[in-house]
Design a protein around this motif. Structure first.
Motif, mmCIF file in Angstrom:
data_model
loop_
_atom_site.group_PDB
_atom_site.id
_atom_site.type_symbol
_atom_site.label_atom_id
_atom_site.label_comp_id
_atom_site.label_asym_id
_atom_site.label_seq_id
_atom_site.Cartn_x
_atom_site.Cartn_y
_atom_site.Cartn_z
ATOM 1 N N GLU A 63 10.283 6.146 -15.937
ATOM 2 C CA GLU A 63 10.786 7.455 -15.124
ATOM 3 C C GLU A 63 10.202 7.126 -13.829
ATOM 4 O OE1 GLU A 63 12.305 10.038 -13.434
ATOM 5 O OE2 GLU A 63 12.785 10.491 -15.429
ATOM 6 N N PRO A 64 11.404 6.780 -12.704
ATOM 7 C CA PRO A 64 10.880 6.237 -11.455
ATOM 8 C C PRO A 64 10.262 7.465 -10.617
ATOM 9 C CG PRO A 64 13.337 5.673 -11.894
ATOM 10 C CD PRO A 64 12.736 6.592 -13.094
ATOM 11 N N THR A 65 10.357 8.584 -10.633
ATOM 12 C CA THR A 65 9.866 9.732 -9.937
ATOM 13 C C THR A 65 8.504 10.048 -10.660
ATOM 14 O OG1 THR A 65 11.203 11.334 -11.086
ATOM 15 C CG2 THR A 65 12.117 10.680 -9.028
ATOM 16 N N ALA A 66 7.877 9.275 -11.616
ATOM 17 C CA ALA A 66 6.622 9.919 -12.245
ATOM 18 C C ALA A 66 5.563 9.969 -11.315
ATOM 19 C CB ALA A 66 6.379 8.974 -13.566
ATOM 20 N N VAL A 67 5.557 8.778 -10.418
ATOM 21 C CA VAL A 67 4.328 8.832 -9.512
ATOM 22 C C VAL A 67 4.844 9.178 -8.266
ATOM 23 C CG1 VAL A 67 2.744 7.104 -8.338
ATOM 24 C CG2 VAL A 67 3.392 6.934 -10.742
ATOM 25 N N THR A 68 4.138 10.351 -7.605
ATOM 26 C CA THR A 68 4.442 10.899 -6.066
ATOM 27 C C THR A 68 3.726 10.265 -4.921
ATOM 28 O OG1 THR A 68 2.768 12.614 -6.562
ATOM 29 C CG2 THR A 68 4.908 12.885 -7.314
ATOM 30 N N HIS A 69 2.461 9.807 -5.324
ATOM 31 C CA HIS A 69 1.925 9.002 -4.270
ATOM 32 C C HIS A 69 0.628 8.502 -4.873
ATOM 33 C CE1 HIS A 69 -0.156 13.172 -4.136
ATOM 34 N NE2 HIS A 69 -1.426 12.353 -4.045
ATOM 35 N N ALA A 70 -0.058 7.530 -4.186
ATOM 36 C CA ALA A 70 -1.321 6.904 -4.476
ATOM 37 C C ALA A 70 -2.428 7.001 -3.326
ATOM 38 C CB ALA A 70 -0.994 5.494 -4.837
ATOM 39 N N GLU A 71 -3.548 6.944 -3.773
ATOM 40 C CA GLU A 71 -4.494 6.735 -2.650
ATOM 41 C C GLU A 71 -5.555 5.740 -3.006
ATOM 42 O OE1 GLU A 71 -8.158 9.394 -0.714
ATOM 43 O OE2 GLU A 71 -6.831 10.340 -2.011
ATOM 44 N N VAL A 72 -5.713 4.784 -1.925
ATOM 45 C CA VAL A 72 -6.545 3.495 -2.218
ATOM 46 C C VAL A 72 -7.795 3.759 -1.272
ATOM 47 C CG1 VAL A 72 -5.414 2.459 -0.111
ATOM 48 C CG2 VAL A 72 -6.361 1.156 -1.770
ATOM 49 N N LEU A 73 -8.940 3.161 -1.925
ATOM 50 C CA LEU A 73 -10.231 3.403 -1.487
ATOM 51 C C LEU A 73 -11.176 2.272 -1.689
ATOM 52 C CD1 LEU A 73 -12.864 5.591 -0.777
ATOM 53 C CD2 LEU A 73 -12.788 5.925 -3.400
#
Length: 441
Positions: free
Chosen positions: A193-203
């Motif tokens: 499902e291409p829209t499953a991930v909305t954003h990511a945060e990198v730390l």
């Protein structure tokens, strides 16, 4: 019958192209001009320049506009060092060298504070600064799936726009975090499902890289493994609901160091920490120096977070009481105090903008106070803090406008401004942090 004449409303300027001469700049280094009796705030324009602009907002007393063409350039203007500068909204001052950015930011803030408070001059101290690039240890990565073209854009938003600008690197992001762009571009098209991930945060926490993936649909173990295989050195964390985290490999607690104080601070993935590790260390050291913390001091720390300033102060003071609005961060602060062997720290949860309760901590027993509020400032807290009559107040600010408003409250209640200094936490952006020391007259 009386006919009342009504002036015909002027047509909106929004979307119009204008030619303006820039006279000066404000505290966020927007160029300032005049047009048809209105003040004009122009992004990416410098004092002395003539520019062609597009109006983005038209209000009763002012307009906002963005520069589309520089007709006559300032000697300060440089070629942007970043290839994405013309489109990406992450940085606003790529057209200025870092030293020029600092000068204009401090000049604008100086004018703002003097105008708001009536002070004739400000006791500026040397600005804190560090590396101009590679300084961010945390960033939110935006993701957009174009259904028509069936491709992803991974990067940051365009200035004042929802559109995502795709990147493969960022010059102000820590080098250890840079692979995130290519990794996400590699993995996202493989999801069912291409829209499953909305954003990511990198730390980056010490030397460990964490990636927090915000997903609105469940990701199977097989899909999680796609991310892990693409960047096995990183610790991958899923966030299905805000604040609900699932470690996909193993539970590793993020932490960072304050090396000069030999302190270790643990935090949750969604806890606030300063994104510039070098300048955070400088700020803590300067806070200790300006407050001149001694073994007899009883200190109140407002908006204490996970204890970034609290623990360093506690190493020198008699007692420190920390106040924080988020209950789980109060718990984390207490854990960090115990982790570092500090028994003279107490902490409470309180909404500092509401009337302060009758509580053991709300007593005039503190001789020194530190407050480090969010961008909204500390107006409600400042009005109640002065009732405790501490001898010194150190205000750490990330918003010059709310700082100027709150400083006026302190000045009206008999405090004087002893020191103020800039902290260039976010080079190439319009933001300048402040540290200011007030003392009771």
């Amino acid at each position: 019958m009386v006919n009342i004449y009504k002036a015909k409303p002027k047509a909106s300027l929004q979307g119009k192209a204008l030619t303006l001469t820039i006279n000066r700049s404000d505290y966020e280094v927007h160029g300032i001009s005049q047009y048809d009796g209105k003040i004009a705030f122009v992004s990416a324009a410098l004092p002395g320049e003539q520019v062609r602009v597009s109006v983005t907002e038209d209000k009763a007393g002012f307009i906002k506009a963005t520069t589309t063409q520089v007709l006559q350039a300032s000697p300060l203007r440089i070629t942007a060092p970043c290839q994405y500068a013309a489109h990406c909204g992450g940085c606003q001052l790529q057209h200025l060298a870092p030293q020029s950015q600092r000068q204009l930011k401090q000049q604008g803030i100086d004018q703002l504070i003097r105008h708001q408070t009536g002070l004739v001059s400000l006791p500026w101290q040397p600005m804190l600064m560090a590396a101009d690039t590679g300084y961010r240890r945390r960033a939110r990565i935006s993701i957009w799936y174009d259904k028509k073209q069936r491709r992803f854009a991974v990067g940051f938003r365009r200035q004042a726009d929802k559109q995502i600008i795709g990147l493969d690197h960022c010059m102000v992001l820590s080098g250890k975090l840079t692979p995130v762009f290519n990794v996400l571009q590699q993995v996202l098209p493989q999801l069912a499902e291409p829209t499953a991930v909305t954003h990511a945060e990198v730390l980056q926490a010490d030397e460990t890289v964490f990636v927090i993936v915000r997903h609105v649909k469940a990701l199977s173990a097989e899909q999680q493994q796609l991310f892990i295989a693409a960047w096995p050195e990183a610790v991958w964390i899923g966030e299905g609901e805000p604040g609900q985290f699932t470690y996909w490999q193993q539970v590793v607690t993020p932490q960072y160091q304050l090396p000069l104080q030999q302190l270790t601070l643990q935090f949750a993935p969604d806890d606030f920490i300063q994104v510039n590790a070098s300048l955070n260390q400088q700020m803590v050291t300067q806070a200790l120096d300006w407050l001149n913390i001694a073994a007899t001091d009883q200190v109140l720390d407002l908006y204490a977070g996970i204890g970034n300033f609290t623990l360093a102060i506690a190493q020198r003071a008699k007692t420190v009481h920390a106040l924080e609005g988020v209950a789980k961060m109060v718990q984390q602060l207490a854990t960090n105090a115990k982790l570092n062997g500090l028994s003279n720290v107490t902490a409470s949860q309180a909404d500092l903008h509401l009337p302060w309760p009758k509580a053991p901590w709300n007593q005039p027993v503190y001789n020194k106070v530190l407050l480090d509020p969010a961008r909204a400032g500390a107006l409600g807290a400042a009005e109640q803090l002065v009732k405790l009559k501490p001898a010194q107040i150190l205000y750490v600010s990330c918003n010059a406008a709310t700082f100027a408003r709150d400083a006026k409250v302190l000045l009206q209640h008999g405090y004087q401004l002893d020191k103020i200094g800039g902290v260039d936490m976010f080079t190439y952006t319009s933001h300048l942090e402040l540290m200011a020391l007030f003392s009771k007259q």
